[in-house]
Design a protein around this motif. Structure first.
Motif, mmCIF file in Angstrom:
data_model
loop_
_atom_site.group_PDB
_atom_site.id
_atom_site.type_symbol
_atom_site.label_atom_id
_atom_site.label_comp_id
_atom_site.label_asym_id
_atom_site.label_seq_id
_atom_site.Cartn_x
_atom_site.Cartn_y
_atom_site.Cartn_z
ATOM 1 N N LEU A 41 -3.246 46.864 24.504
ATOM 2 C CA LEU A 41 -4.694 46.760 24.696
ATOM 3 C C LEU A 41 -5.324 45.990 23.549
ATOM 4 N N GLU A 42 -6.296 45.151 23.865
ATOM 5 C CA GLU A 42 -7.138 44.567 22.839
ATOM 6 C C GLU A 42 -8.419 45.393 22.868
ATOM 7 N N VAL A 43 -8.723 46.018 21.747
ATOM 8 C CA VAL A 43 -9.893 46.885 21.673
ATOM 9 C C VAL A 43 -11.002 46.097 20.979
ATOM 10 N N VAL A 44 -12.075 45.841 21.723
ATOM 11 C CA VAL A 44 -13.183 45.044 21.180
ATOM 12 C C VAL A 44 -14.364 45.963 20.934
ATOM 13 N N CYS A 45 -14.954 45.836 19.756
ATOM 14 C CA CYS A 45 -16.145 46.611 19.418
ATOM 15 C C CYS A 45 -17.271 45.628 19.134
ATOM 16 N N ARG A 46 -18.437 45.873 19.719
ATOM 17 C CA ARG A 46 -19.550 44.909 19.613
ATOM 18 C C ARG A 46 -20.813 45.587 19.089
ATOM 19 N N ASN A 47 -21.493 44.880 18.192
ATOM 20 C CA ASN A 47 -22.788 45.344 17.683
ATOM 21 C C ASN A 47 -23.928 44.440 18.145
ATOM 22 N N VAL A 49 -24.800 40.953 20.884
ATOM 23 C CA VAL A 49 -24.284 40.179 22.033
ATOM 24 C C VAL A 49 -23.746 38.829 21.578
ATOM 25 N N ALA A 50 -22.542 38.503 22.018
ATOM 26 C CA ALA A 50 -21.951 37.183 21.739
ATOM 27 C C ALA A 50 -20.780 36.976 22.701
ATOM 28 N N GLY A 51 -20.285 35.749 22.720
ATOM 29 C CA GLY A 51 -19.049 35.421 23.428
ATOM 30 C C GLY A 51 -19.029 35.853 24.875
ATOM 31 N N SER A 52 -17.943 36.516 25.269
ATOM 32 C CA SER A 52 -17.751 36.836 26.687
ATOM 33 C C SER A 52 -18.790 37.838 27.197
ATOM 34 N N LEU A 53 -19.363 38.663 26.319
ATOM 35 C CA LEU A 53 -20.398 39.613 26.767
ATOM 36 C C LEU A 53 -21.655 38.845 27.177
ATOM 37 N N ALA A 54 -21.993 37.823 26.379
ATOM 38 C CA ALA A 54 -23.160 36.983 26.693
ATOM 39 C C ALA A 54 -22.947 36.282 28.030
ATOM 40 N N ASP A 64 -19.021 41.308 16.184
ATOM 41 C CA ASP A 64 -18.020 42.012 16.995
ATOM 42 C C ASP A 64 -16.640 41.798 16.378
ATOM 43 N N PHE A 65 -15.669 42.511 16.862
ATOM 44 C CA PHE A 65 -14.293 42.314 16.384
ATOM 45 C C PHE A 65 -13.312 42.872 17.408
ATOM 46 N N LYS A 66 -12.057 42.438 17.260
ATOM 47 C CA LYS A 66 -10.973 42.914 18.136
ATOM 48 C C LYS A 66 -9.903 43.545 17.259
ATOM 49 N N PRO A 107 -11.186 36.652 9.933
ATOM 50 C CA PRO A 107 -12.170 35.852 10.672
ATOM 51 C C PRO A 107 -11.621 35.291 11.992
ATOM 52 N N ASP A 108 -10.298 35.410 12.215
ATOM 53 C CA ASP A 108 -9.738 35.041 13.521
ATOM 54 C C ASP A 108 -10.110 36.073 14.583
ATOM 55 N N SER A 109 -10.318 37.308 14.162
ATOM 56 C CA SER A 109 -10.494 38.389 15.140
ATOM 57 C C SER A 109 -11.866 39.061 15.063
ATOM 58 N N CYS A 110 -12.743 38.537 14.192
ATOM 59 C CA CYS A 110 -14.096 39.094 14.061
ATOM 60 C C CYS A 110 -15.111 37.981 14.264
ATOM 61 N N ARG A 111 -16.309 38.328 14.729
ATOM 62 C CA ARG A 111 -17.421 37.375 14.622
ATOM 63 C C ARG A 111 -18.244 37.781 13.406
ATOM 64 N N LEU A 112 -18.387 36.835 12.482
ATOM 65 C CA LEU A 112 -19.060 37.098 11.205
ATOM 66 C C LEU A 112 -20.143 36.046 11.013
ATOM 67 N N PHE A 158 -13.996 27.082 15.152
ATOM 68 C CA PHE A 158 -12.891 26.342 15.787
ATOM 69 C C PHE A 158 -13.113 26.248 17.296
ATOM 70 N N ARG A 159 -13.413 27.414 17.931
ATOM 71 C CA ARG A 159 -13.586 27.421 19.390
ATOM 72 C C ARG A 159 -14.644 26.408 19.822
ATOM 73 N N ARG A 160 -15.735 26.342 19.044
ATOM 74 C CA ARG A 160 -16.893 25.532 19.465
ATOM 75 C C ARG A 160 -16.992 24.206 18.709
HETATM 76 N N1 UDP Z 1 -11.053 38.316 20.163
HETATM 77 C C1 UDP Z 1 -9.806 38.131 19.584
HETATM 78 N N2 UDP Z 1 -8.764 37.783 20.387
HETATM 79 C C2 UDP Z 1 -8.880 37.601 21.732
HETATM 80 C C3 UDP Z 1 -10.155 37.788 22.315
HETATM 81 C C4 UDP Z 1 -11.214 38.153 21.510
HETATM 82 O O1 UDP Z 1 -9.640 38.303 18.384
HETATM 83 O O2 UDP Z 1 -7.879 37.289 22.394
HETATM 84 C C5 UDP Z 1 -12.190 38.708 19.322
HETATM 85 C C6 UDP Z 1 -13.201 37.587 19.162
HETATM 86 O O3 UDP Z 1 -12.926 36.819 18.009
HETATM 87 C C7 UDP Z 1 -14.501 38.326 19.017
HETATM 88 C C8 UDP Z 1 -14.283 39.608 19.845
HETATM 89 O O4 UDP Z 1 -12.873 39.757 19.964
HETATM 90 O O5 UDP Z 1 -14.694 38.702 17.663
HETATM 91 C C9 UDP Z 1 -14.923 39.566 21.218
HETATM 92 O O6 UDP Z 1 -14.470 38.420 21.887
HETATM 93 P P1 UDP Z 1 -15.067 38.034 23.325
HETATM 94 O O7 UDP Z 1 -14.688 39.074 24.314
HETATM 95 O O8 UDP Z 1 -16.501 37.728 23.184
HETATM 96 O O9 UDP Z 1 -14.215 36.792 23.777
HETATM 97 P P2 UDP Z 1 -14.307 35.253 23.430
HETATM 98 O O10 UDP Z 1 -15.741 34.849 23.518
HETATM 99 O O11 UDP Z 1 -13.720 35.162 22.065
HETATM 100 O O12 UDP Z 1 -13.446 34.658 24.488
#
Ligand code: UDP
Length: 251
Positions: free
Chosen positions: A89-95, A97-102, A175-177, A199-204, A218-220
């Motif tokens: 499981l990838e456990v994501v915690c959000r404070n 709105v950003a990324g896939s939630l947006a 947020d972070f994973k 910083p690979d797994s968190c939004r800061l 990097f993504r954007r």
């Molecule tokens: N995230 C990650 N690995 C993944 C997917 C997400 O580390 O495979 C992290 C991502 O960096 C962000 C948080 O989990 O801090 C939430 O990511 P989101 O669901 O918004 O997905 P994304 O927009 O990154 O596709």
């Protein structure tokens, strides 16, 4: 001559057999991937920075009683860790709105959430890591209800700790994973924090300017990826022995 046995190679890390049973060596690569590895690059020095940031965070989490797999850092790119049975499981915690939630709910990025949200994604690249519910998790035996409760409680503690830690250095944790694994003691198992926190797994975001200091650079295609990761390390006060890392240059 000894050749280390590679146990697993992921997108950003490699796991090698450790020196003792129950241990592994986690090697941080410079490879960066996004959008399920459709976008790839090598960011010179990233592995070195993430190794240090993750060491720092895991060590501090350990001191507040969040048990994790980190044992000690071995060198610039490697750390000794406990071997765990990874929970898929990838456990994501959000404070905020950003990324896939947006995207999923058509919400503006940057909107604070009235309370922190925890989401579970099934860790399976072939399926693009789909969002799952606790029903799926227990039905498919990925984790038990007790383990889910432990994961939820630990994730909230990690979130509280990270919010304070980053806030103190002018960084907003959006947020972070994180990932968890099981360790077995005889008949009984326990869930501990695994993987990495970096910083690979968190939004800061910079607390004053909202400038992104994480993998979204990097993504954007926002540039200055390594400079931003280095800035996070510098603010956390872990730059002292950091080698000079220049994006695209020599580490
Ligand atoms: N995230 C990650 N690995 C993944 C997917 C997400 O580390 O495979 C992290 C991502 O960096 C962000 C948080 O989990 O801090 C939430 O990511 P989101 O669901 O918004 O997905 P994304 O927009 O990154 O596709």
């Amino acid at each position: 001559m000894t050749r280390r046995k590679k146990i697993y190679e992921g997108k950003a890390k490699i796991l090698y057999e450790g020196p003792e049973p129950g241990t592994l060596i986690q090697y941080f690569k410079d490879d960066a991937t996004a959008f399920n590895a459709q976008k790839k690059a090598v960011l010179e020095g990233k592995g070195v920075i993430n190794n240090r940031i993750s060491e720092y965070v895991m060590t501090r989490l350990n001191t507040i009683g969040v048990q994790n797999h980190f044992i000690k850092r071995l060198n610039l790119r490697e750390q000794l860790i406990r071997e765990v049975e990874i929970i898929p499981l990838e456990v994501v915690c959000r404070n905020i709105v950003a990324g896939s939630l947006a995207t999923r709910f058509g919400l503006p990025e940057g909107q604070p959430l009235p309370r922190s949200i925890i989401e579970f994604y099934f860790k399976e690249d072939k399926l693009n890591d789909p969002l799952v519910t606790e029903e799926h998790i227990t039905c498919f035996n990925w984790a038990t209800t007790q383990e889910i409760d432990d994961i939820l409680a630990m994730t909230l503690r990690v979130n509280d700790f990270l919010l304070g830690m980053f806030n103190a250095v002018g960084i907003t944790l959006v947020d972070f994973k994180i990932e968890y694994g099981r360790i077995w003691e005889g008949e009984f198992s326990r869930v501990i924090l695994a993987d990495e926190i970096s910083p690979d797994s968190c939004r800061l975001w910079d607390s004053t300017t909202n400038e992104k200091l994480d993998k979204d650079r990097f993504r954007r295609d926002l540039g200055n990826v390594i400079e931003s990761y280095t800035e996070v390390a510098r603010r956390l006060g872990i730059m002292k022995e950091m080698p000079r890392v220049i994006e695209g240059g020599a580490a």
